[in-house]
Design a protein around this motif. Structure first.
Motif, PDB file in Angstrom:
ATOM      1  N   MET A 255       0.854  -1.181   0.000  1.00  0.00           N
ATOM      2  CA  MET A 255       0.000   0.000   0.000  1.00  0.00           C
ATOM      3  C   MET A 255       0.896   1.239   0.000  1.00  0.00           C
ATOM      4  SD  MET A 255      -3.108   1.047   2.569  1.00  0.00           S
ATOM      5  CE  MET A 255      -4.176  -0.199   1.899  1.00  0.00           C
ATOM      6  N   LYS A 256       0.490   2.256  -0.714  1.00  0.00           N
ATOM      7  CA  LYS A 256       1.207   3.535  -0.753  1.00  0.00           C
ATOM      8  C   LYS A 256       0.515   4.517   0.180  1.00  0.00           C
ATOM      9  CE  LYS A 256       2.984   3.519  -5.449  1.00  0.00           C
ATOM     10  NZ  LYS A 256       2.996   4.232  -6.727  1.00  0.00           N
ATOM     11  N   PHE A 257       1.304   5.064   1.113  1.00  0.00           N
ATOM     12  CA  PHE A 257       0.792   6.060   2.054  1.00  0.00           C
ATOM     13  C   PHE A 257       1.423   7.417   1.770  1.00  0.00           C
ATOM     14  CE2 PHE A 257       0.288   2.186   4.637  1.00  0.00           C
ATOM     15  CZ  PHE A 257      -1.010   2.347   5.083  1.00  0.00           C
ATOM     16  N   GLY A 258       0.589   8.436   1.622  1.00  0.00           N
ATOM     17  CA  GLY A 258       1.044   9.811   1.650  1.00  0.00           C
ATOM     18  C   GLY A 258       0.795  10.326   3.055  1.00  0.00           C
ATOM     19  N   ILE A 259       1.668  11.191   3.530  1.00  0.00           N
ATOM     20  CA  ILE A 259       1.542  11.712   4.895  1.00  0.00           C
ATOM     21  C   ILE A 259       1.534  13.233   4.839  1.00  0.00           C
ATOM     22  CG2 ILE A 259       2.654  11.869   7.158  1.00  0.00           C
ATOM     23  CD1 ILE A 259       3.711   9.033   6.694  1.00  0.00           C
ATOM     24  N   LEU A 260       0.618  13.823   5.596  1.00  0.00           N
ATOM     25  CA  LEU A 260       0.513  15.272   5.738  1.00  0.00           C
ATOM     26  C   LEU A 260       0.813  15.623   7.187  1.00  0.00           C
ATOM     27  CD1 LEU A 260      -0.346  18.152   4.871  1.00  0.00           C
ATOM     28  CD2 LEU A 260      -2.718  17.452   5.310  1.00  0.00           C
ATOM     29  N   VAL A 261       1.809  16.498   7.402  1.00  0.00           N
ATOM     30  CA  VAL A 261       2.203  16.930   8.754  1.00  0.00           C
ATOM     31  C   VAL A 261       1.887  18.413   8.886  1.00  0.00           C
ATOM     32  CG1 VAL A 261       4.090  17.139  10.410  1.00  0.00           C
ATOM     33  CG2 VAL A 261       4.038  15.198   8.819  1.00  0.00           C
ATOM     34  N   ASN A 262       1.020  18.750   9.852  1.00  0.00           N
ATOM     35  CA  ASN A 262       0.568  20.132  10.036  1.00  0.00           C
ATOM     36  C   ASN A 262       1.123  20.817  11.282  1.00  0.00           C
ATOM     37  OD1 ASN A 262      -1.151  20.307   7.750  1.00  0.00           O
ATOM     38  ND2 ASN A 262      -2.689  19.111   8.827  1.00  0.00           N
ATOM     39  N   GLU A 263       1.916  20.134  12.071  1.00  0.00           N
ATOM     40  CA  GLU A 263       2.401  20.700  13.338  1.00  0.00           C
ATOM     41  C   GLU A 263       3.919  20.747  13.372  1.00  0.00           C
ATOM     42  OE1 GLU A 263       0.478  22.013  15.595  1.00  0.00           O
ATOM     43  OE2 GLU A 263      -1.457  21.271  14.912  1.00  0.00           O
ATOM     44  N   GLY A 264       4.444  21.665  14.176  1.00  0.00           N
ATOM     45  CA  GLY A 264       5.886  21.812  14.331  1.00  0.00           C
ATOM     46  C   GLY A 264       6.505  20.646  15.085  1.00  0.00           C
ATOM     47  N   PRO A 265       7.825  20.546  15.052  1.00  0.00           N
ATOM     48  CA  PRO A 265       8.495  19.360  15.577  1.00  0.00           C
ATOM     49  C   PRO A 265       8.523  19.214  17.092  1.00  0.00           C
ATOM     50  CG  PRO A 265      10.105  20.929  14.766  1.00  0.00           C
ATOM     51  CD  PRO A 265       8.755  21.455  14.399  1.00  0.00           C
ATOM     52  N   TYR A 266       8.456  20.270  17.845  1.00  0.00           N
ATOM     53  CA  TYR A 266       8.625  20.144  19.295  1.00  0.00           C
ATOM     54  C   TYR A 266       7.465  20.691  20.117  1.00  0.00           C
ATOM     55  CZ  TYR A 266      13.286  18.772  18.046  1.00  0.00           C
ATOM     56  OH  TYR A 266      14.350  18.098  17.490  1.00  0.00           O
ATOM     57  N   ASN A 267       6.379  21.077  19.460  1.00  0.00           N
ATOM     58  CA  ASN A 267       5.259  21.641  20.214  1.00  0.00           C
ATOM     59  C   ASN A 267       4.013  20.766  20.180  1.00  0.00           C
ATOM     60  OD1 ASN A 267       4.817  22.155  17.521  1.00  0.00           O
ATOM     61  ND2 ASN A 267       3.912  24.165  17.835  1.00  0.00           N
ATOM     62  N   HIS A 268       4.103  19.592  19.549  1.00  0.00           N
ATOM     63  CA  HIS A 268       2.926  18.746  19.399  1.00  0.00           C
ATOM     64  C   HIS A 268       3.386  17.327  19.094  1.00  0.00           C
ATOM     65  CE1 HIS A 268      -0.963  17.388  17.797  1.00  0.00           C
ATOM     66  NE2 HIS A 268      -1.488  18.440  18.394  1.00  0.00           N
ATOM     67  N   GLN A 269       2.627  16.351  19.496  1.00  0.00           N
ATOM     68  CA  GLN A 269       2.954  14.946  19.262  1.00  0.00           C
ATOM     69  C   GLN A 269       2.805  14.542  17.786  1.00  0.00           C
ATOM     70  OE1 GLN A 269       4.215  12.735  21.395  1.00  0.00           O
ATOM     71  NE2 GLN A 269       4.218  11.135  19.839  1.00  0.00           N
ATOM     72  N   ALA A 270       2.137  15.347  17.002  1.00  0.00           N
ATOM     73  CA  ALA A 270       1.823  14.980  15.621  1.00  0.00           C
ATOM     74  C   ALA A 270       3.052  14.605  14.803  1.00  0.00           C
ATOM     75  CB  ALA A 270       1.068  16.122  14.937  1.00  0.00           C
TER      76      ALA A 270
ATOM     77  N   TYR B 201       2.932  21.133   6.008  1.00  0.00           N
ATOM     78  CA  TYR B 201       2.036  22.275   5.777  1.00  0.00           C
ATOM     79  C   TYR B 201       1.831  23.006   7.096  1.00  0.00           C
ATOM     80  CZ  TYR B 201      -2.000  24.529   3.436  1.00  0.00           C
ATOM     81  OH  TYR B 201      -2.872  25.420   2.862  1.00  0.00           O
ATOM     82  N   HIS B 202       1.329  24.228   7.051  1.00  0.00           N
ATOM     83  CA  HIS B 202       1.129  25.061   8.247  1.00  0.00           C
ATOM     84  C   HIS B 202       2.418  25.072   9.075  1.00  0.00           C
ATOM     85  CE1 HIS B 202      -3.036  25.501   7.119  1.00  0.00           C
ATOM     86  NE2 HIS B 202      -3.236  24.193   7.175  1.00  0.00           N
ATOM     87  N   ASP B 203       2.335  24.918  10.401  1.00  0.00           N
ATOM     88  CA  ASP B 203       3.545  24.913  11.233  1.00  0.00           C
ATOM     89  C   ASP B 203       4.399  23.667  11.019  1.00  0.00           C
ATOM     90  OD1 ASP B 203       3.060  27.395  12.318  1.00  0.00           O
ATOM     91  OD2 ASP B 203       2.318  26.642  14.238  1.00  0.00           O
ATOM     92  N   GLY B 204       3.892  22.706  10.282  1.00  0.00           N
ATOM     93  CA  GLY B 204       4.675  21.522   9.954  1.00  0.00           C
ATOM     94  C   GLY B 204       5.934  21.844   9.159  1.00  0.00           C
TER      95      GLY B 204
END
Length: 119
Positions: free
Chosen positions: A1-16, A40-43
């Motif tokens: 399966m092919k997964f695309g990933i979208l990250v919307n949060e910064g590296p040290y302020n959220h678990q995302a 994207y966004h703070d990501g």
């Protein structure tokens, strides 16, 4: 399966970000592919080589760079979100590149799943 990933949060302020990285790593280990991660966004803060975490902390930016190098993952930083936050080509860590939202749309169309981390 092919997964695309979208990250919307910064590296040290959220678990995302940690969750997105762990998801990508686990998917690859299980034999799936992760052709692209879109920040994207703070990501977009995940892409800067200016980040210097303490020695006893995880280096999230370096993790993403290594994932890209080891598994040919395309790490794409949204140009508009990046410019709003001072992220330009000069500050990108290895493996990251700047592009537009078309890369996110393409991932949503071409891959089996697009998984979002963060608000």
């Amino acid at each position: 399966m092919k997964f695309g990933i979208l990250v919307n949060e910064g590296p040290y302020n959220h678990q995302a970000t940690d969750s997105a990285y762990q998801f990508a790593k686990a998917a690859i280990e299980k034999g799936h592919t992760v052709p692209r991660v879109f920040f994207y966004h703070d990501g977009v803060y995940n892409s800067t080589k200016l980040t210097e975490p303490p020695q006893d902390d995880r280096n999230i930016v370096a993790r993403w760079s290594k994932l890209a190098e080891d598994h040919k993952v395309d790490l794409v930083v949204c140009v508009a979100a990046g410019l709003r936050r001072g992220i330009k080509d000069e500050v990108l860590a290895p493996g990251f590149r700047i592009s537009g939202l078309g890369q996110l749309v393409e991932a949503g169309i071409q891959y089996d799943r697009l998984v979002t981390f963060g608000d």
